[in-house]
Design an enzyme around this catalytic site. Structure first.
Site, PDB file in Angstrom:
ATOM      1  N   HIS B 267       6.803  -4.270   3.249  1.00 53.31           N
ATOM      2  CA  HIS B 267       5.169  -4.772   3.784  1.00 53.31           C
ATOM      3  C   HIS B 267       4.499  -3.251   3.118  1.00 53.31           C
ATOM      4  O   HIS B 267       3.684  -3.338   2.515  1.00 53.31           O
ATOM      5  CB  HIS B 267       5.171  -5.045   5.022  1.00 53.31           C
ATOM      6  CG  HIS B 267       3.978  -5.156   5.589  1.00 53.31           C
ATOM      7  ND1 HIS B 267       3.382  -6.378   5.896  1.00 53.31           N
ATOM      8  CD2 HIS B 267       2.899  -4.405   5.843  1.00 53.31           C
ATOM      9  CE1 HIS B 267       2.278  -6.441   6.134  1.00 53.31           C
ATOM     10  NE2 HIS B 267       1.805  -4.944   6.253  1.00 53.31           N
ATOM     11  N   GLU B 268       5.137  -2.202   3.664  1.00 51.52           N
ATOM     12  CA  GLU B 268       4.105  -0.897   3.566  1.00 51.52           C
ATOM     13  C   GLU B 268       4.452  -0.615   2.144  1.00 51.52           C
ATOM     14  O   GLU B 268       3.518  -0.147   1.527  1.00 51.52           O
ATOM     15  CB  GLU B 268       4.702   0.238   4.485  1.00 51.52           C
ATOM     16  CG  GLU B 268       4.887  -0.128   5.982  1.00 51.52           C
ATOM     17  CD  GLU B 268       3.558  -0.542   6.557  1.00 51.52           C
ATOM     18  OE1 GLU B 268       2.545  -0.089   5.954  1.00 51.52           O
ATOM     19  OE2 GLU B 268       3.578  -1.309   7.619  1.00 51.52           O
ATOM     20  N   HIS B 271       1.539  -2.168   0.364  1.00 58.11           N
ATOM     21  CA  HIS B 271       0.309  -1.494   0.415  1.00 58.11           C
ATOM     22  C   HIS B 271       0.111  -0.419  -0.304  1.00 58.11           C
ATOM     23  O   HIS B 271      -0.688  -0.063  -1.091  1.00 58.11           O
ATOM     24  CB  HIS B 271       0.163  -1.065   1.917  1.00 58.11           C
ATOM     25  CG  HIS B 271      -0.387  -1.955   3.217  1.00 58.11           C
ATOM     26  ND1 HIS B 271      -1.465  -2.669   2.982  1.00 58.11           N
ATOM     27  CD2 HIS B 271       0.311  -2.146   4.270  1.00 58.11           C
ATOM     28  CE1 HIS B 271      -1.514  -3.419   4.115  1.00 58.11           C
ATOM     29  NE2 HIS B 271      -0.612  -3.373   4.929  1.00 58.11           N
ATOM     30  N   GLU B 297      -4.141  -6.372   3.019  1.00 58.94           N
ATOM     31  CA  GLU B 297      -3.021  -6.984   3.589  1.00 58.94           C
ATOM     32  C   GLU B 297      -2.505  -8.026   2.670  1.00 58.94           C
ATOM     33  O   GLU B 297      -1.140  -8.392   2.619  1.00 58.94           O
ATOM     34  CB  GLU B 297      -3.703  -7.815   4.862  1.00 58.94           C
ATOM     35  CG  GLU B 297      -2.475  -8.102   6.106  1.00 58.94           C
ATOM     36  CD  GLU B 297      -1.651  -6.896   6.520  1.00 58.94           C
ATOM     37  OE1 GLU B 297      -2.168  -5.678   6.454  1.00 58.94           O
ATOM     38  OE2 GLU B 297      -0.755  -6.914   7.011  1.00 58.94           O
TER      39      GLU B 297
END
Lengths: 503, 503
Positions: B267-268, B271, B297
């Site tokens: 997820h990170e 980003h 997001e």
């Protein structure tokens, strides 16, 4: 305005400068502990912007106003000692910077950052030519800055004063001459000894994870406060103070040379103890920092050499070490271990040098810096002169520049005048120890029982607590009742190495 | 002055603000990744000093001069698109700050810090009444600020605009209504399924060191550039951009829940890819950053859910995972592993929720924020409304406020309007994926063979490269040829969960 209001306002002004300096220190710590390489160039610009703010505020009309108001003889008896020392330092900085155009200062800071980056690659490739133009610009900047300060002769003294206020070429020449004359024959006698200690067992691989655990343990043992610091890994170990509650150290783990790692960690720990023990009364002022590089080095070398390389210390910690290790010390006596970690031999790399030959490495650098700034040497001469001096002082010559003139980060970092403090600090450390042993006659027993508290308390009382409130030679004189004197160090080394090498 | 000179001077002014912001970001990264606790208070003062500089420079007369000069209609055709977008953002920031009396802003900042402190204790004690007066003041401040911005009606729209420029209550109501109507029956069907996947093997201890190695490996696999970033450990994972060459991520290792660690890291990483792929032409401008929270997001959720939770991805990486693991997957088929990591079940804590129920957690918060700012709800109603909504949307009710209305730091931190971007981003992500699959018909084959390059290149081309040059809805429209539309997400989830739960 009442004088208390001026002082108040001055303190706020200075605090803001300190906040910027803390940001700069954090950026530097980060760049050295693992900032990704693609971000370094922009980070250097950030450091440039912040340094510019420090520069502007240190030389602003507002600062000039405080200096004029608070150095006025008429108000001196209304000022605290802290304010007096602060304003004295502010004035020194102001006078140093006021004539340097801010654009030049910013360009210098950016160059400094880039030069350190280039140095890494040049060192890797052992390619002095890569670094040479950066060093030339760096030296040119420094020479110009010194002229801006109004100094025409003895330019090198001006640089020495940055790191060791009050110490000049004249003093250092005397101290180093005496030290060199004592050291060279001792080094030769050690080399000629028929009783060379065995040390191969020190190179048996020592797992990095175990070394980490050992270093963390020993830092705690010497009193390092991990709630006010942290230990990280870098190629070149260092200590950096972000604020009095954040005093960080780094080390370099080497699987087949754990003792360098351990002693390097204790060395940085010694620097950190100094910063962690400064009187709470100085927190929030720029005096809350070690007073000079030499006094700082006296603390790190005290711990590295007089504690970390002592038989007393290991008589307490050798059994622990064995538990962290992989069994390679099982048949090795404490005495053999002690002799092994004190093996002395001329070598090429300063940071790996033993305590006996170390000051000679410094003298090579001192001679070169003195020559560079007093006009007898050019940057292009450096590799050649380096190799000659190494041969003259230590009897060995580097095979390449990586293990010669490119080994240290100091010059690409612009830190000319810094090196002598390493050897001066060592001289101070021996002087401090000589006085300490008079106050603590059972010093060896204490260290041997793991009771370092009495030692650090003595250091705090005589040195640490004062931060920059006292200047280096004052601390030395107040504590030892004399100026720099290399005889104590020479005596200590002579006694220790006569014993180890059965001279 | 010629317009090019003004632009030049404006760029320098803005660059300095960015340098200060980079320092602030570094200080924050450091405080969250391991700064020693005794140094934190002073570090916060550093952040205060730097923030003050950013504020002053963003609202200075100099900035006003640039805004007036560069928003003048007469010069628009002489400006590049980059300058136009930059000055638009500078004006927005200026207008937002300039009308707020500095005393009120200071009071707000102090309240914000106190409220977060009180929140920690209130959460621990599960005592909403403790926090209530602080939240009331916080909402009152926000409402007043919105009025200072000149907005009388639809106050909540003004808050949404801070995080997702251009998106209003009207749009979100439509999107969320449709999404909720589709999700609730799907969540119920999943709960009622007779074919619940086994997932106990996911909780078998997975050594932290192995998880670290796995996370580093998977980040490389998705294309994260470690020369422009690093992975550290924190309690709450995050991505932070210091500069375009320094985009850091963190993760939280959990020995008995490695899949949360892995998906959190991916997820990170999503980003970070966004920030790492922004066009080099925007470097050095504030446009070199993700354009909104929602689009950001969409990138993290694309990687977490459409890559990290996909069968295609694990068909390529499952054998590797087994090598990093301790043997707990030896008897587990890929299909069983895939089903296990996609188990869905209504739960109380947003940050631990699965992808299917997650948007419903957001809608609870959205309804409450909208009510608070459009005048239909008071702070004191929050616990009651929270519990009702949880029951209505997810069919479960918290036993206490700690696992209910007190769980998130956003409201005590003043971040009203932020939550909706989490769910909007998910909606966008599904829209992007739908379009991508048209361009890359063999998407699953590519992902299944470990070829994510084609995917990240597509994302770079349509989204990443633009940074903040395009606003969120423009990026969405340019890429998918429509506005926010939840149908793609609903279709994807419906298909996926019908398969996993054999509906």
């Amino acid at each position: 305005m009442a004088i208390t209001e001026i002082v108040d306002s001055y303190n706020k002004h200075v605090k803001k400068i300190m906040d910027f300096n803390e940001s700069i220190a954090l950026a530097e710590w980060d760049m050295r502990t693992g900032a990704p390489k693609k971000g370094i160039k922009q980070r250097s610009e950030v450091v440039g912007t912040l340094s510019d703010e420090v520069f502007k505020r240190s030389t602003s009309d507002e600062m000039k106003g405080y200096i004029d108001a608070l150095t006025d003889p008429a108000v001196q008896d209304q000022l605290s000692l802290v304010t007096k020392r602060m304003i004295e330092d502010s004035k020194k900085t102001y006078d140093r910077f006021i004539n340097i155009p801010s654009e030049e200062n910013k360009a210098y800071v950016i160059l400094q950052s880039e030069a350190q980056d280039v140095w890494k690659e040049a060192k890797e490739k052992s390619d002095f030519a890569m670094l040479q133009p950066y060093l030339e610009k760096m030296v040119a900047f420094k020479r110009k800055f010194i002229e801006y300060w109004g100094i025409k002769k003895n330019k090198y003294d001006a640089l020495l004063d940055l790191y060791e206020p009050g110490v000049t070429v004249k003093t250092i020449d005397q101290v180093f001459d005496k030290l060199r004359k004592g050291l060279i024959p001792l080094v030769e006698a050690v080399a000629a000894s028929k009783d060379q200690p065995e040390k191969a067992f020190l190179s048996v691989p020592f797992p990095i994870e175990k070394q980490k655990a050992l270093c963390l343990h020993l830092l705690k043992e010497i009193g390092y406060d991990f709630d006010a610091g942290r230990l990280d890994e870098t190629e070149h170990p260092f200590e950096i103070t972000l604020n009095p509650g954040d005093v960080r150290v780094t080390t370099n783990y080497q699987e087949t040379d754990f003792i360098s790692t351990v002693l390097g960690t204790i060395h940085e720990g010694g620097h950190a103890l100094y910063e962690q023990h400064i009187s709470r009364e100085l927190v929030g002022t720029p005096l809350c920092a070690g007073t000079s590089m030499g006094i700082h080095e006296s603390q790190s070398l005290f711990f590295e050499n007089f504690i970390g390389r002592s038989k007393a210390f290991w008589s307490c910690h050798y059994e622990e070490l064995k538990r962290f290790a992989n069994g390679q010390f099982d048949g090795i006596s404490l005495d053999d271990f002690y002799r092994a970690i004190n093996v002395s031999q001329p070598s090429l790399i300063r940071t790996l040098a033993d305590e006996l030959t170390y000051p000679l490495h410094i003298m090579v650098r001192y001679d070169i810096e003195k020559g560079l700034f007093n006009g007898e040497l050019s940057v292009k001469d450096l590799p050649g002169v380096w190799n000659e001096k190494m041969n003259e002082y230590l009897g060995i010559t580097p095979n390449n520049d990586r293990e010669g003139v490119l080994q240290d980060i100091h010059w690409p970092g612009g830190d000319f005048g810094y090196f002598p403090s390493y050897a001066l600090g060592y001289v101070y450390a021996a002087q401090f120890k000589n006085t300490m042993v008079k106050d603590i006659p059972d010093f060896n027993v204490r260290v041997g029982s793991g009771d370092l508290k009495v030692v650090t308390e003595w250091l705090s009382k005589h040195i640490h607590q004062f931060g920059s409130l006292k200047k280096p030679l004052k601390i030395l004189n107040d504590t030892t009742e004399e100026g720099p004197n290399p005889n104590y160090l020479l005596n200590d080394l002579s006694k220790k190495y006569s014993d180890i090498y059965r001279l």
